[in-house]
Motif scaffolding. Structure first.
Motif, PDB file in Angstrom:
ATOM      1  N   PRO A  24      24.113  25.644  26.434  1.00 24.67           N
ATOM      2  CA  PRO A  24      24.616  26.272  27.665  1.00 24.67           C
ATOM      3  C   PRO A  24      23.800  25.829  28.876  1.00 24.67           C
ATOM      4  CG  PRO A  24      24.357  27.891  25.908  1.00 24.67           C
ATOM      5  CD  PRO A  24      23.704  26.633  25.438  1.00 24.67           C
ATOM      6  N   ALA A  25      24.467  25.629  29.990  1.00 22.69           N
ATOM      7  CA  ALA A  25      23.783  25.207  31.205  1.00 22.69           C
ATOM      8  C   ALA A  25      22.793  26.272  31.657  1.00 22.69           C
ATOM      9  CB  ALA A  25      24.797  24.937  32.306  1.00 22.69           C
ATOM     10  N   ILE A  26      21.683  25.842  32.221  1.00 17.70           N
ATOM     11  CA  ILE A  26      20.690  26.768  32.747  1.00 17.70           C
ATOM     12  C   ILE A  26      21.079  27.119  34.180  1.00 17.70           C
ATOM     13  CG2 ILE A  26      18.259  27.173  33.262  1.00 17.70           C
ATOM     14  CD1 ILE A  26      18.865  26.837  30.296  1.00 17.70           C
ATOM     15  N   GLU A  27      21.328  28.397  34.413  1.00 20.89           N
ATOM     16  CA  GLU A  27      21.705  28.876  35.737  1.00 20.89           C
ATOM     17  C   GLU A  27      20.593  29.680  36.406  1.00 20.89           C
ATOM     18  OE1 GLU A  27      25.258  31.140  35.244  1.00 20.89           O
ATOM     19  OE2 GLU A  27      26.372  29.500  34.297  1.00 20.89           O
TER      20      GLU A  27
ATOM     21  N   VAL B  14      23.481  36.886  35.350  1.00 21.10           N
ATOM     22  CA  VAL B  14      23.407  35.685  34.524  1.00 21.10           C
ATOM     23  C   VAL B  14      23.270  36.112  33.065  1.00 21.10           C
ATOM     24  CG1 VAL B  14      21.987  33.666  33.953  1.00 21.10           C
ATOM     25  CG2 VAL B  14      22.378  34.273  36.335  1.00 21.10           C
TER      26      VAL B  14
ATOM     27  N   ALA C 142      20.144  20.656  29.083  1.00 23.72           N
ATOM     28  CA  ALA C 142      21.319  21.521  29.212  1.00 23.72           C
ATOM     29  C   ALA C 142      22.365  20.900  30.125  1.00 23.72           C
ATOM     30  CB  ALA C 142      20.900  22.878  29.751  1.00 23.72           C
ATOM     31  N   THR C 143      21.906  20.206  31.157  1.00 21.10           N
ATOM     32  CA  THR C 143      22.834  19.593  32.114  1.00 21.10           C
ATOM     33  C   THR C 143      23.610  18.458  31.485  1.00 21.10           C
ATOM     34  OG1 THR C 143      21.370  20.159  33.968  1.00 21.10           O
ATOM     35  CG2 THR C 143      22.998  18.423  34.352  1.00 21.10           C
TER      36      THR C 143
ATOM     37  N   HIS D 190      16.055  30.605  26.777  1.00 24.43           N
ATOM     38  CA  HIS D 190      15.230  29.461  26.409  1.00 24.43           C
ATOM     39  C   HIS D 190      13.788  29.806  26.775  1.00 24.43           C
ATOM     40  CE1 HIS D 190      18.861  26.927  25.988  1.00 24.43           C
ATOM     41  NE2 HIS D 190      19.295  27.652  27.009  1.00 24.43           N
TER      42      HIS D 190
ATOM     43  N   LEU E 285      21.918  33.389  27.620  1.00 24.85           N
ATOM     44  CA  LEU E 285      22.061  32.016  27.152  1.00 24.85           C
ATOM     45  C   LEU E 285      21.954  31.001  28.282  1.00 24.85           C
ATOM     46  CD1 LEU E 285      24.964  32.411  24.560  1.00 24.85           C
ATOM     47  CD2 LEU E 285      22.546  32.010  24.067  1.00 24.85           C
ATOM     48  N   ASN E 286      22.152  31.459  29.492  1.00 20.97           N
ATOM     49  CA  ASN E 286      22.104  30.566  30.653  1.00 20.97           C
ATOM     50  C   ASN E 286      20.796  30.713  31.431  1.00 20.97           C
ATOM     51  OD1 ASN E 286      25.368  31.546  30.686  1.00 20.97           O
ATOM     52  ND2 ASN E 286      24.914  29.356  30.615  1.00 20.97           N
TER      53      ASN E 286
END
Length: 224
Positions: free
Chosen positions: A11-14, A175, A221-222, A199, A178-179
């Protein structure tokens, strides 16, 4: 479509959540151990005198202080008494005062954290802290420039590693776990964040190495 044996994309890190002590300052745990060594105390004894069983959430005076349930004066008296019961004439709070010394990494750490937010990540500070230390720790970093959200245990009434303090931050950031990534110098706090799906990154004495690892996690992640 993800078939059997396929690797699910990360999952992308936001958002990035940060601890304060041990990330934006030298580790208070290291400070306690160094002070203890000067007094002839083993590292584990010094840690216990200051912080109690830190990987748990108990009624130890320091834990109650971090939850905002007692004053620093009362907690300090209780800590001195606990030390005396072990035959030690020490002031555990005094052992932490070395955190006020010059910190050669702080300016660079602040710059790295500022860059995280500038890259579009939402940010939060999740700190176990003390009411009486509030003005002091806030003077060390540009809080409003670095963090969208601040969750301070002594005001929230809950301390790490209790999962509720992380949920407060995630909800405020809007958020999902997972992100999000989380940096902390205590492994138990990182494990608690990871248990929610974040993470986790353990920050060692070289705090900048943790930011290098954060960059890797964000890139992985990206490009997943």
């Amino acid at each position: 479509m993800i078939g059997p044996g396929s690797v699910r994309p990360m999952p992308a890190i936001e958002a990035v959540l940060f601890d304060f002590g041990g990330v934006f300052t030298e580790s208070p745990f290291l400070a306690a151990q160094e002070a203890g060594a000067e007094l002839g105390l083993e590292a584990q004894v010094a840690m216990e005198l200051c912080f109690g069983p830190y990987a748990e959430d108990t009624d130890h005076p320091w834990h109650r202080l971090e939850r905002g349930e007692v004053t620093l004066e009362d907690a300090r008296a209780a800590l001195v008494k606990l030390a005396a019961e072990r035959g030690l004439d020490v002031d555990p709070v005094q052992m932490l005062f070395r955190l006020s010394r010059e910190d050669p990494q702080r300016e660079t750490v602040v710059g790295r954290a500022r860059a995280v937010r500038a890259a579009g990540m939402r940010t939060a500070l999740v700190t176990n802290n003390v009411v009486e230390f509030g003005e002091g720790w806030r003077s060390l970093v540009p809080v409003d420039e670095l963090f969208d959200v601040v969750v301070d245990s002594c005001h929230a009434g809950v301390r790490k590693p209790d999962a509720r303090i992380f949920r407060l931050a995630l909800e405020a950031l809007e958020v999902a776990a997972l992100n999000a990534a989380y940096l902390d110098d205590h492994p138990a706090n990182v494990r608690a964040a990871e248990a929610l799906g974040m993470h986790g990154i353990v920050v060692d004495e070289d705090r900048l190495a943790a930011f290098d690892r954060l960059d890797e996690v964000i890139r992985e992640a990206t490009h997943a």
